[in-house]
Design a protein around this motif. Structure first.
Motif, PDB file in Angstrom:
ATOM      1  N   LEU A  48       0.751  -1.380   0.266  1.00  0.00           N
ATOM      2  CA  LEU A  48       0.078   0.624   0.771  1.00  0.00           C
ATOM      3  C   LEU A  48       0.802   1.209   0.122  1.00  0.00           C
ATOM      4  O   LEU A  48       0.740   2.667  -0.469  1.00  0.00           O
ATOM      5  N   SER A  49       1.760   1.203   1.175  1.00  0.00           N
ATOM      6  CA  SER A  49       2.670   2.234   0.580  1.00  0.00           C
ATOM      7  C   SER A  49       3.484   2.342  -0.782  1.00  0.00           C
ATOM      8  O   SER A  49       3.516   3.920  -0.975  1.00  0.00           O
ATOM      9  N   ARG A  50       3.584   1.617  -0.807  1.00  0.00           N
ATOM     10  CA  ARG A  50       4.647   1.713  -2.680  1.00  0.00           C
ATOM     11  C   ARG A  50       3.199   2.958  -3.436  1.00  0.00           C
ATOM     12  O   ARG A  50       3.844   3.223  -4.327  1.00  0.00           O
ATOM     13  N   SER A  51       2.158   1.526  -2.750  1.00  0.00           N
ATOM     14  CA  SER A  51       1.455   2.442  -4.718  1.00  0.00           C
ATOM     15  C   SER A  51       0.580   3.457  -3.752  1.00  0.00           C
ATOM     16  O   SER A  51       0.536   4.639  -5.229  1.00  0.00           O
ATOM     17  N   VAL A  52       0.280   4.214  -2.810  1.00  0.00           N
ATOM     18  CA  VAL A  52       0.533   5.366  -2.388  1.00  0.00           C
ATOM     19  C   VAL A  52       1.415   6.218  -2.854  1.00  0.00           C
ATOM     20  O   VAL A  52       1.195   7.860  -3.263  1.00  0.00           O
ATOM     21  N   SER A  53       2.537   5.676  -2.284  1.00  0.00           N
ATOM     22  CA  SER A  53       4.027   7.127  -3.369  1.00  0.00           C
ATOM     23  C   SER A  53       3.781   7.148  -4.654  1.00  0.00           C
ATOM     24  O   SER A  53       3.870   8.099  -5.005  1.00  0.00           O
ATOM     25  N   TYR A  54       3.247   6.024  -5.711  1.00  0.00           N
ATOM     26  CA  TYR A  54       3.352   6.533  -7.313  1.00  0.00           C
ATOM     27  C   TYR A  54       1.786   7.293  -7.710  1.00  0.00           C
ATOM     28  O   TYR A  54       2.088   8.262  -7.686  1.00  0.00           O
ATOM     29  N   LEU A  55       0.997   7.235  -6.418  1.00  0.00           N
ATOM     30  CA  LEU A  55      -0.761   8.027  -6.765  1.00  0.00           C
ATOM     31  C   LEU A  55       0.632   9.368  -6.852  1.00  0.00           C
ATOM     32  O   LEU A  55      -0.379  10.328  -7.340  1.00  0.00           O
ATOM     33  N   GLY A  56       0.980   9.694  -4.828  1.00  0.00           N
ATOM     34  CA  GLY A  56       1.077  11.270  -5.040  1.00  0.00           C
ATOM     35  C   GLY A  56       2.240  11.556  -5.557  1.00  0.00           C
ATOM     36  O   GLY A  56       2.012  12.864  -6.139  1.00  0.00           O
ATOM     37  N   GLN A  57       3.266  11.048  -6.906  1.00  0.00           N
ATOM     38  CA  GLN A  57       4.436  11.171  -7.617  1.00  0.00           C
ATOM     39  C   GLN A  57       3.037  12.176  -8.911  1.00  0.00           C
ATOM     40  O   GLN A  57       3.320  13.015  -9.227  1.00  0.00           O
ATOM     41  N   SER A  58       2.360  10.773  -9.546  1.00  0.00           N
ATOM     42  CA  SER A  58       0.967  11.506 -10.513  1.00  0.00           C
ATOM     43  C   SER A  58       1.267  12.162 -10.332  1.00  0.00           C
ATOM     44  O   SER A  58       0.653  13.613 -10.734  1.00  0.00           O
ATOM     45  N   VAL A  59       0.332  12.561  -9.223  1.00  0.00           N
ATOM     46  CA  VAL A  59      -0.781  13.504  -8.800  1.00  0.00           C
ATOM     47  C   VAL A  59      -0.369  15.165  -8.710  1.00  0.00           C
ATOM     48  O   VAL A  59      -0.351  16.353  -8.999  1.00  0.00           O
ATOM     49  N   GLY A  60       1.287  14.917  -7.746  1.00  0.00           N
ATOM     50  CA  GLY A  60       2.072  15.701  -7.752  1.00  0.00           C
ATOM     51  C   GLY A  60       2.795  16.766  -9.064  1.00  0.00           C
ATOM     52  O   GLY A  60       2.424  17.767  -9.121  1.00  0.00           O
ATOM     53  N   VAL A  61       3.393  15.675 -10.005  1.00  0.00           N
ATOM     54  CA  VAL A  61       3.214  16.890 -10.728  1.00  0.00           C
ATOM     55  C   VAL A  61       2.477  17.407 -11.682  1.00  0.00           C
ATOM     56  O   VAL A  61       2.368  18.392 -12.577  1.00  0.00           O
ATOM     57  N   ALA A  62       0.834  16.506 -11.806  1.00  0.00           N
ATOM     58  CA  ALA A  62       0.046  16.969 -13.087  1.00  0.00           C
ATOM     59  C   ALA A  62      -0.851  18.052 -11.918  1.00  0.00           C
ATOM     60  O   ALA A  62      -0.722  19.178 -12.939  1.00  0.00           O
ATOM     61  N   LEU A  63      -0.729  18.113 -10.649  1.00  0.00           N
ATOM     62  CA  LEU A  63      -1.545  19.112  -9.821  1.00  0.00           C
ATOM     63  C   LEU A  63      -0.509  20.534  -9.750  1.00  0.00           C
ATOM     64  O   LEU A  63      -0.629  21.811 -10.266  1.00  0.00           O
ATOM     65  N   GLY A  64       1.006  20.483 -10.234  1.00  0.00           N
ATOM     66  CA  GLY A  64       2.140  21.405 -10.193  1.00  0.00           C
ATOM     67  C   GLY A  64       1.659  22.008 -11.656  1.00  0.00           C
ATOM     68  O   GLY A  64       1.947  23.321 -12.171  1.00  0.00           O
ATOM     69  N   GLY A  65       1.050  21.671 -12.681  1.00  0.00           N
ATOM     70  CA  GLY A  65       1.526  21.528 -13.988  1.00  0.00           C
ATOM     71  C   GLY A  65      -0.224  22.227 -14.158  1.00  0.00           C
ATOM     72  O   GLY A  65      -0.521  23.079 -15.100  1.00  0.00           O
ATOM     73  N   VAL A  66      -1.502  22.025 -13.429  1.00  0.00           N
ATOM     74  CA  VAL A  66      -2.425  22.393 -13.475  1.00  0.00           C
ATOM     75  C   VAL A  66      -2.730  23.577 -12.894  1.00  0.00           C
ATOM     76  O   VAL A  66      -3.127  25.045 -13.523  1.00  0.00           O
ATOM     77  N   VAL A  67      -2.235  24.180 -11.473  1.00  0.00           N
ATOM     78  CA  VAL A  67      -1.386  25.228 -11.310  1.00  0.00           C
ATOM     79  C   VAL A  67      -1.162  26.327 -12.631  1.00  0.00           C
ATOM     80  O   VAL A  67      -1.467  27.652 -12.479  1.00  0.00           O
ATOM     81  N   LEU A  68       0.302  25.843 -12.588  1.00  0.00           N
ATOM     82  CA  LEU A  68       1.078  26.599 -13.614  1.00  0.00           C
ATOM     83  C   LEU A  68       0.491  27.005 -14.408  1.00  0.00           C
ATOM     84  O   LEU A  68       0.417  28.614 -15.072  1.00  0.00           O
ATOM     85  N   LEU A  69       0.160  26.148 -15.785  1.00  0.00           N
ATOM     86  CA  LEU A  69      -0.953  26.391 -16.045  1.00  0.00           C
ATOM     87  C   LEU A  69      -1.821  27.478 -16.363  1.00  0.00           C
ATOM     88  O   LEU A  69      -2.365  28.371 -16.941  1.00  0.00           O
ATOM     89  N   GLY A  70      -2.855  27.097 -15.045  1.00  0.00           N
ATOM     90  CA  GLY A  70      -4.505  27.705 -14.546  1.00  0.00           C
ATOM     91  C   GLY A  70      -3.449  29.519 -14.185  1.00  0.00           C
ATOM     92  O   GLY A  70      -4.393  30.353 -14.940  1.00  0.00           O
ATOM     93  N   VAL A  71      -1.817  29.478 -13.729  1.00  0.00           N
ATOM     94  CA  VAL A  71      -2.057  30.962 -13.385  1.00  0.00           C
ATOM     95  C   VAL A  71      -1.271  31.446 -14.596  1.00  0.00           C
ATOM     96  O   VAL A  71      -1.511  32.838 -14.565  1.00  0.00           O
ATOM     97  N   LEU A  72      -0.748  31.046 -15.638  1.00  0.00           N
ATOM     98  CA  LEU A  72      -0.258  31.390 -16.710  1.00  0.00           C
ATOM     99  C   LEU A  72      -1.023  32.053 -17.427  1.00  0.00           C
ATOM    100  O   LEU A  72      -1.307  33.131 -17.598  1.00  0.00           O
ATOM    101  N   LEU A  73      -2.236  31.316 -17.664  1.00  0.00           N
ATOM    102  CA  LEU A  73      -3.027  32.102 -18.948  1.00  0.00           C
ATOM    103  C   LEU A  73      -4.527  33.030 -18.056  1.00  0.00           C
ATOM    104  O   LEU A  73      -4.244  33.992 -19.142  1.00  0.00           O
ATOM    105  N   SER A  74      -4.342  32.863 -16.827  1.00  0.00           N
ATOM    106  CA  SER A  74      -5.555  33.945 -16.514  1.00  0.00           C
ATOM    107  C   SER A  74      -3.945  35.566 -16.420  1.00  0.00           C
ATOM    108  O   SER A  74      -4.243  36.727 -17.047  1.00  0.00           O
ATOM    109  N   SER A  75      -3.108  35.305 -16.134  1.00  0.00           N
ATOM    110  CA  SER A  75      -1.594  36.621 -15.668  1.00  0.00           C
ATOM    111  C   SER A  75      -1.573  37.032 -17.399  1.00  0.00           C
ATOM    112  O   SER A  75      -1.209  38.166 -17.216  1.00  0.00           O
ATOM    113  N   PHE A  76      -1.516  35.899 -18.141  1.00  0.00           N
ATOM    114  CA  PHE A  76      -1.103  36.360 -19.890  1.00  0.00           C
ATOM    115  C   PHE A  76      -2.095  37.503 -20.084  1.00  0.00           C
ATOM    116  O   PHE A  76      -2.365  37.909 -20.776  1.00  0.00           O
ATOM    117  N   ALA A  77      -3.469  36.584 -19.712  1.00  0.00           N
ATOM    118  CA  ALA A  77      -4.593  37.300 -20.539  1.00  0.00           C
ATOM    119  C   ALA A  77      -4.676  38.506 -19.519  1.00  0.00           C
ATOM    120  O   ALA A  77      -4.704  39.903 -20.442  1.00  0.00           O
TER     121      ALA A  77
END
Length: 257
Positions: A131-160
């Motif tokens: 379970l610990s390994r599965s949770v670590s893999y899930l956390g890594q995937s969500v971390g990259v995805a969440l970082g990308g979502v926040v990055l692009l969301g703020v980037l587009l808003s600031s650019f506009a």
């Protein structure tokens, strides 16, 4: 509770290690090797801190829980330090203090898997480890995805917002750019050189192109800063969760067979 802490730990780690290379490659024009070297302070500190904290716990001079709580706090502080330093006029070395602090926290949080798995009953250790390994893999995937979502969301808003407030672009140019952004284009954080090339392909040159490149650079930094700060906030959430962990592994007697 331990699984949630593990998820947050790997989420924040993956997010920070994803966002810092994006910054140095798009803003400072670093190649892959220099990007890796920029992360070296965090990696080296993590290794040294993990060994040092493990020795403290082994000598019973500190508990797993206290070290993990401090670790999450250090990660949050490091993320804030990195976020505040982001900008076009810096070098990778300017990020070193924040990365060292984050690495210190990651080294402290290296005690977390040991605490989680050691607290399990002997007949459940393999299940908890899986379970610990599965949770670590899930956390890594969500971390990259969440970082990308926040990055692009703020980037587009600031650019506009930058396009709307520009004193260089004409009303027609603002309208075209705004419609393009709002049409759901595939957005990405791009370097100034890449932005110039894209604009040239569309026949946009001169002052208008220079202005759009400037706006994009500012929006890119805003997005990266917001995403790194989001990782810091998540680290604070991890600290709050860690406060509910046991101080030391719970010892279980091995059942008679």
């Amino acid at each position: 509770m331990g699984s949630w802490c593990l998820a947050v730990q790997f989420l924040v780690t993956a997010g920070v290690l994803f966002l810092v290379p994006v910054f140095v490659q798009t803003t400072l024009d670093y190649d892959a090797l220099r990007s890796g070297l920029t992360l070296l302070p965090a990696t080296a500190t993590l290794i040294v801190a993990a060994a040092a904290f493990s020795a403290l716990v082994g000598a019973r001079r500190a508990t797993h829980k206290s070290i993990i709580v401090v670790g999450f706090l250090a990660i949050a502080g490091g993320a804030v330090q990195v976020a505040l330093m982001l900008g076009p006029g810096i070098s990778g070395l300017d990020l070193a203090p924040g990365l060292v602090l984050a690495g210190l926290g990651l080294g402290a949080c290296a005690m977390l898997p040991d605490l989680v798995q050691s607290s399990a009953r002997p007949d459940n250790v393999s299940d908890v480890a899986g379970l610990s390994r599965s949770v670590s893999y899930l956390g890594q995937s969500v971390g990259v995805a969440l970082g990308g979502v926040v990055l692009l969301g703020v980037l587009l808003s600031s650019f506009a917002a930058g396009v709307r407030d520009s004193q260089v672009l004409t009303g027609q140019q603002k309208s075209v750019v705004t419609q393009t952004v709002e049409s759901g284009l595939q957005a990405a954080a791009v370097s100034d050189a890449q932005a110039v090339a894209v604009l040239a392909d569309k026949g946009i040159t001169g002052p208008a192109a220079d202005e759009l490149v400037r706006i994009n650079a500012a929006a890119r930094v805003d997005g990266l800063r917001a995403a790194v700060l989001a990782m810091g906030v998540l680290a604070l959430i991890g600290m709050a969760l860690a406060m509910r962990l046991p101080r030391r592994p719970r010892l279980h007697s091995v059942p008679d067979r």
